[in-house]
Design an enzyme around this catalytic site. Structure first.
Site, PDB file in Angstrom:
ATOM      1  N   SER A  16     130.266 -41.278 122.208  1.00 36.85           N
ATOM      2  CA  SER A  16     130.513 -39.952 122.818  1.00 36.85           C
ATOM      3  C   SER A  16     131.337 -38.999 121.960  1.00 36.85           C
ATOM      4  CB  SER A  16     131.163 -40.068 124.209  1.00 36.85           C
ATOM      5  OG  SER A  16     130.263 -40.591 125.157  1.00 36.85           O
ATOM      6  N   ASP A  31     128.734 -47.034 107.694  1.00 33.64           N
ATOM      7  CA  ASP A  31     127.482 -46.868 108.429  1.00 33.64           C
ATOM      8  C   ASP A  31     127.247 -48.150 109.233  1.00 33.64           C
ATOM      9  OD1 ASP A  31     124.854 -46.714 109.223  1.00 33.64           O
ATOM     10  OD2 ASP A  31     124.050 -46.306 107.223  1.00 33.64           O
ATOM     11  N   ILE A  32     127.193 -48.035 110.531  1.00 33.77           N
ATOM     12  CA  ILE A  32     127.094 -49.216 111.393  1.00 33.77           C
ATOM     13  C   ILE A  32     125.770 -49.976 111.186  1.00 33.77           C
ATOM     14  CG2 ILE A  32     126.048 -48.166 113.458  1.00 33.77           C
ATOM     15  CD1 ILE A  32     128.281 -49.680 115.080  1.00 33.77           C
ATOM     16  N   ASP A  60     122.296 -43.115 116.888  1.00 33.85           N
ATOM     17  CA  ASP A  60     121.059 -43.577 117.532  1.00 33.85           C
ATOM     18  C   ASP A  60     119.878 -43.422 116.575  1.00 33.85           C
ATOM     19  OD1 ASP A  60     119.309 -44.393 119.529  1.00 33.85           O
ATOM     20  OD2 ASP A  60     119.462 -42.553 120.718  1.00 33.85           O
ATOM     21  N   GLY A  84     130.438 -37.627 119.176  1.00 36.59           N
ATOM     22  CA  GLY A  84     129.593 -36.750 118.374  1.00 36.59           C
ATOM     23  C   GLY A  84     128.889 -35.722 119.256  1.00 36.59           C
TER      24      GLY A  84
HETATM   25  N1  AR6 Z   1     127.380 -45.306 111.693  1.00 28.07           N
HETATM   26  C1  AR6 Z   1     128.538 -45.158 112.371  1.00 28.07           C
HETATM   27  N2  AR6 Z   1     128.858 -44.032 113.053  1.00 28.07           N
HETATM   28  C2  AR6 Z   1     127.961 -43.017 113.036  1.00 28.07           C
HETATM   29  C3  AR6 Z   1     126.725 -43.098 112.344  1.00 28.07           C
HETATM   30  C4  AR6 Z   1     126.448 -44.304 111.648  1.00 28.07           C
HETATM   31  N3  AR6 Z   1     125.308 -44.473 110.970  1.00 28.07           N
HETATM   32  N4  AR6 Z   1     126.071 -41.917 112.517  1.00 28.07           N
HETATM   33  C5  AR6 Z   1     126.853 -41.126 113.275  1.00 28.07           C
HETATM   34  N5  AR6 Z   1     128.008 -41.784 113.587  1.00 28.07           N
HETATM   35  P1  AR6 Z   1     126.702 -39.526 118.120  1.00 28.07           P
HETATM   36  P2  AR6 Z   1     127.270 -39.527 121.041  1.00 28.07           P
HETATM   37  C6  AR6 Z   1     129.161 -41.331 114.377  1.00 28.07           C
HETATM   38  O1  AR6 Z   1     126.363 -38.077 118.169  1.00 28.07           O
HETATM   39  O2  AR6 Z   1     128.354 -38.517 120.865  1.00 28.07           O
HETATM   40  C7  AR6 Z   1     122.180 -39.022 120.035  1.00 28.07           C
HETATM   41  O3  AR6 Z   1     121.219 -38.028 119.807  1.00 28.07           O
HETATM   42  C8  AR6 Z   1     129.343 -39.851 114.624  1.00 28.07           C
HETATM   43  O4  AR6 Z   1     129.923 -39.224 113.475  1.00 28.07           O
HETATM   44  O5  AR6 Z   1     125.825 -40.437 117.347  1.00 28.07           O
HETATM   45  O6  AR6 Z   1     127.507 -40.701 121.925  1.00 28.07           O
HETATM   46  C9  AR6 Z   1     121.826 -39.930 121.210  1.00 28.07           C
HETATM   47  O7  AR6 Z   1     120.444 -40.115 121.330  1.00 28.07           O
HETATM   48  C10 AR6 Z   1     130.286 -39.864 115.810  1.00 28.07           C
HETATM   49  O8  AR6 Z   1     131.638 -40.079 115.388  1.00 28.07           O
HETATM   50  O9  AR6 Z   1     126.750 -40.160 119.632  1.00 28.07           O
HETATM   51  C11 AR6 Z   1     122.405 -39.174 122.367  1.00 28.07           C
HETATM   52  O10 AR6 Z   1     121.525 -38.167 122.822  1.00 28.07           O
HETATM   53  C12 AR6 Z   1     129.833 -41.102 116.600  1.00 28.07           C
HETATM   54  O11 AR6 Z   1     129.017 -41.859 115.688  1.00 28.07           O
HETATM   55  C13 AR6 Z   1     123.629 -38.523 121.814  1.00 28.07           C
HETATM   56  O12 AR6 Z   1     123.398 -38.380 120.416  1.00 28.07           O
HETATM   57  C14 AR6 Z   1     129.017 -40.774 117.843  1.00 28.07           C
HETATM   58  O13 AR6 Z   1     128.203 -39.649 117.602  1.00 28.07           O
HETATM   59  C15 AR6 Z   1     124.850 -39.421 121.981  1.00 28.07           C
HETATM   60  O14 AR6 Z   1     125.989 -38.731 121.558  1.00 28.07           O
END
Ligand code: AR6
Length: 174
Positions: free
Chosen positions: A122, A10-11, A34, A124
């Site tokens: 990007s 978890d970042i 986020d 997720g």
């Molecule tokens: N620590 C590390 N990685 C994580 C964590 C965490 N706590 N939580 C999720 N991930 P995403 P995006 C991973 O969807 O695709 C948001 O609503 C996750 O499993 O967080 O850039 C924003 O407000 C995935 O591998 O980001 C934007 O609207 C990676 O982080 C939108 O999502 C990115 O997933 C951005 O989408």
């Protein structure tokens, strides 16, 4: 010479000087990483983001750009917010995603950060393939001069994305 490493986790727990948030253009929070960052940092992070919007980016932070705030209740010092390209909106050009990594490193270097942690931007909600994110991220970070930055860490959620980054690093010989 910087070291580049990968961990699962978890970042929001990272103690690097800076962590990068995969935000959206509004900077007002969302789901995924986020949402986790805003929850862990506390409400002052949202206030800081609103201030950034008012003062520097009234129309929102463009895709591929990065901006820093304090980190408030997080154990790091700064949060660098970047906006990844959204594949579901046809934003599939690799340069857009590479820019998230290079602009975040630029901002980190300007702040004087010696260490920085990135999520898989990007990969997720924005729908990019994890292998492609990993290749682009590893190349962009590898090619950046990274002045003063000793450690770059990719903090990945789950084994699938972790393996994608491990593979990309081994292909580059890092
Ligand atoms: N620590 C590390 N990685 C994580 C964590 C965490 N706590 N939580 C999720 N991930 P995403 P995006 C991973 O969807 O695709 C948001 O609503 C996750 O499993 O967080 O850039 C924003 O407000 C995935 O591998 O980001 C934007 O609207 C990676 O982080 C939108 O999502 C990115 O997933 C951005 O989408």
């Amino acid at each position: 010479m910087s070291t580049i490493d990968t961990v699962t986790g978890d970042i929001t727990r990272e103690t690097t000087d800076a962590i990068v948030n995969a935000a959206n253009s509004t900077l007002l929070g969302g789901g995924g990483v986020d949402g986790a960052i805003h929850r862990a940092a506390g409400p002052r992070l949202l206030e800081a983001c609103r201030r950034v919007r008012r003062t520097s980016f009234p129309d929102g932070l463009p895709v591929g750009e990065a901006v820093a705030t304090d980190a408030f209740d997080l154990p790091c010092r700064w949060v660098i917010h970047t906006v990844g390209p959204n594949a579901y909106r046809g934003q599939t050009h690799p340069a857009l995603l590479a820019s998230c990594f290079t602009r975040s490193l630029d901002v980190a270097a300007e702040l004087g950060a010696a260490s920085i942690a990135f999520p898989a931007i990007s990969a997720g909600a924005y729908g990019w393939d994890a292998d492609e994110v990993a290749r682009i991220a590893v190349a962009a970070v590898g090619e950046h001069p990274k002045p003063g930055i000793e450690t770059v860490r990719f903090v990945l959620f789950g084994p699938r994305v972790f393996e994608a980054f491990q593979q990309a690093l081994s292909e580059r010989g890092d």
